[in-house]
Design an enzyme around this catalytic site. Structure first.
Site, PDB file in Angstrom:
ATOM      1  N   LYS A 156       0.826  -1.215   0.000  1.00 14.06           N
ATOM      2  CA  LYS A 156       0.000   0.000   0.000  1.00 14.06           C
ATOM      3  C   LYS A 156       0.859   1.263   0.000  1.00 14.06           C
ATOM      4  CE  LYS A 156      -4.240  -2.000   1.607  1.00 14.06           C
ATOM      5  NZ  LYS A 156      -5.183  -2.240   2.686  1.00 14.06           N
ATOM      6  N   LYS A 235      -6.318  -7.232 -12.748  1.00 11.58           N
ATOM      7  CA  LYS A 235      -7.285  -7.524 -11.683  1.00 11.58           C
ATOM      8  C   LYS A 235      -8.213  -6.312 -11.509  1.00 11.58           C
ATOM      9  CE  LYS A 235      -7.772  -7.732  -6.748  1.00 11.58           C
ATOM     10  NZ  LYS A 235      -7.826  -6.866  -5.724  1.00 11.58           N
ATOM     11  N   LYS A 238     -10.606  -1.109  -7.284  1.00 10.00           N
ATOM     12  CA  LYS A 238     -10.853   0.334  -7.148  1.00 10.00           C
ATOM     13  C   LYS A 238      -9.570   1.116  -7.390  1.00 10.00           C
ATOM     14  CE  LYS A 238     -13.400  -1.013  -3.510  1.00 10.00           C
ATOM     15  NZ  LYS A 238     -13.212  -1.287  -2.085  1.00 10.00           N
TER      16      LYS A 238
HETATM   17  P1  ADP Z   1     -10.392  -3.377  -4.324  1.00  8.55           P
HETATM   18  O1  ADP Z   1      -9.204  -4.087  -4.913  1.00  8.55           O
HETATM   19  O2  ADP Z   1     -11.347  -2.913  -5.364  1.00  8.55           O
HETATM   20  O3  ADP Z   1      -9.964  -2.268  -3.375  1.00  8.55           O
HETATM   21  P2  ADP Z   1     -10.892  -4.836  -1.947  1.00  8.55           P
HETATM   22  O4  ADP Z   1      -9.436  -5.108  -1.762  1.00  8.55           O
HETATM   23  O5  ADP Z   1     -11.571  -3.844  -1.058  1.00  8.55           O
HETATM   24  O6  ADP Z   1     -11.163  -4.444  -3.473  1.00  8.55           O
HETATM   25  O7  ADP Z   1     -11.641  -6.222  -1.859  1.00  8.55           O
HETATM   26  C1  ADP Z   1     -12.833  -6.465  -1.159  1.00  8.55           C
HETATM   27  C2  ADP Z   1     -13.217  -7.917  -1.384  1.00  8.55           C
HETATM   28  O8  ADP Z   1     -13.511  -8.163  -2.773  1.00  8.55           O
HETATM   29  C3  ADP Z   1     -12.107  -8.893  -1.017  1.00  8.55           C
HETATM   30  O9  ADP Z   1     -12.697 -10.018  -0.391  1.00  8.55           O
HETATM   31  C4  ADP Z   1     -11.478  -9.263  -2.328  1.00  8.55           C
HETATM   32  O10 ADP Z   1     -10.912 -10.564  -2.318  1.00  8.55           O
HETATM   33  C5  ADP Z   1     -12.661  -9.177  -3.303  1.00  8.55           C
HETATM   34  N1  ADP Z   1     -12.206  -8.735  -4.629  1.00  8.55           N
HETATM   35  C6  ADP Z   1     -11.807  -7.499  -4.969  1.00  8.55           C
HETATM   36  N2  ADP Z   1     -11.433  -7.428  -6.258  1.00  8.55           N
HETATM   37  C7  ADP Z   1     -11.586  -8.678  -6.768  1.00  8.55           C
HETATM   38  C8  ADP Z   1     -11.360  -9.261  -8.055  1.00  8.55           C
HETATM   39  N3  ADP Z   1     -10.930  -8.544  -9.088  1.00  8.55           N
HETATM   40  N4  ADP Z   1     -11.619 -10.568  -8.206  1.00  8.55           N
HETATM   41  C9  ADP Z   1     -12.081 -11.312  -7.164  1.00  8.55           C
HETATM   42  N5  ADP Z   1     -12.315 -10.829  -5.927  1.00  8.55           N
HETATM   43  C10 ADP Z   1     -12.076  -9.524  -5.723  1.00  8.55           C
END
Ligand code: ADP
Ligand code: TRP
Length: 367
Positions: A156, A235, A238
């Protein structure tokens, strides 16, 4: 459907607070009678599943298929504890109005997509601030080395987040989330597995120092869930600005779907569905037959990416249409949503308080 039903949560609040003599992990306050899942009989056989999601932006279809859909399924077979990780979001969001809005939006998304507060405990993390007291207590059995080994802090920072104490101590707060509710199963993405290992380490250290107190949580990583690609093929996240939001307005949705990356094959060319982002996304929404049919058309040639994307767009729109209606109804009843969240926090606190009391007693804060 929601619009016609009486918008009311069915909670049987008996005023007595008699505690059953059950082991700490299975005890349930008798006044919390929220669903068939939470009866004393079921509680002995059903696992307690807990997970949270940060309200740090609009939720996307990666979040839906990677986390939310699983959680919503758990409510049928487990004792589900699901929360909006608002304290965690402070590590990346420093605009109060935005955070307020995102908290409500995540609540609306979850409720619209089928999370049922009668079958689960659903709350906003900061509405149960007991978790921060436990975080502090646990900080004193957490070695610096354990936190220094956490890769997500370094990732991060590399992505540009401020190297603040909150971000460094984030795994201790996550541990407190898990241990406060004596959770057994923690479904998380691969990136969070290390944090659940930290929770196990901290629980072990606490139990060793003060005597058996916490249940040992286990991460549940669903390897079947592929990483969902974003519009650029990386992937979906956000932080990469490549998401397709679950509740995207029609016009914006069309624009996003039509922008999904493809190779430069022409209409008549034969194509490989498995390496095509529009196909990978389509598969998430399609039945096995629909997916097979489209894969065959990719391989045969004659299917242009424009057509494939239009079919993907129709799939996404149809899939989320009923949830969209429900979300609109909820958004027009924000008082009701606040009521649900208040009741959720009250229920969560019923489980959190006895654990925290026990911890305060053990460490000597009760005198
Ligand atoms: P972001 O990457 O958008 O910030 P988060 O890290 O907040 O998403 O993830 C929240 C939840 O959604 C977690 O349990 C994560 O494993 C799942 N998740 C996020 N992006 C994906 C993705 N591209 N494919 C599968 N699961 C995802
Ligand atoms: N850190 C998790 C994430 O970013 C969210 C979270 C906070 C969580 N507390 C938790 C997940 C406890 C599982 C258990 O995705």
């Amino acid at each position: 459907m929601f619009g016609n039903s009486p918008l009311k949560l069915d909670i049987d609040c008996k005023k007595t607070k008699t505690w059953e003599r059950l082991p700490i992990l299975t005890r349930i306050p008798s006044r919390v009678n929220i669903s068939p899942n939470f009866t004393q009989e079921n509680i002995m056989s059903k696992k307690r599943v807990l997970s949270g999601i940060q309200p740090s932006g609009s939720l996307h279809i990666g979040n839906y298929f990677g986390m939310m859909k699983q959680m919503i399924k758990y409510q049928e077979q487990s004792e589900l504890f699901c929360f909006i990780a608002s304290y965690h979001a402070l590590t990346s969001v420093s605009d109060g109005d935005r955070l307020r809005e995102d908290i409500i939006n995540v609540a609306l998304d979850f409720l619209a997509l089928g999370l049922d507060p009668k079958k689960s405990v659903f709350w906003v993390q900061s509405d149960v601030p007991e978790v921060t007291e436990l975080t502090w207590i646990l900080s004193n059995v957490t070695s610096m080395g354990l936190l220094e080994r956490c890769t997500s802090y370094k990732d991060k920072i590399a992505k540009g987040l401020s190297p603040v104490h909150g971000l460094f101590a984030y795994p201790v707060l996550m541990t407190a989330d898990i241990l406060l509710f004596q959770s057994e199963v923690i479904p998380v993405g691969k990136d969070q597995k290390q944090h659940v290992e930290v929770a196990r380490d901290i629980a072990t250290r606490f139990n060793h120092t003060y005597g058996e107190t916490f249940v040992m949580p286990k991460p549940q990583i669903n390897d079947d869930i592929a990483l969902i690609p974003g519009v650029d093929g990386q992937k979906m996240s956000k932080s990469y600005n490549n998401t397709i939001e679950i509740f995207c307005a029609d016009k914006a949705l069309k624009k996003k779907v039509m922008s999904v990356v493809t190779d430069s094959a022409g209409v008549e060319d034969k194509k490989d569905p498995d390496s095509s982002v529009p196909y990978q996304l389509y598969k998430l929404f399609a039945t096995a037959e629909q997916a097979q049919d489209l894969a065959d058309r990719y391989r045969a040639g004659g299917l242009g990416y424009g057509t494939a994307k239009k079919e993907l767009l129709a799939m996404i729109s149809d899939y989320f249409a009923p949830f969209k209606k429900k979300r609109e109804d909820l958004a027009n009843n924000l008082d009701y949503v606040h009521e649900l969240l208040n009741e959720g926090a009250e229920k969560a606190r019923e489980f959190a308080t006895p654990t925290l009391d026990k911890v305060r007693q053990k460490v000597g804060l009760k005198y």
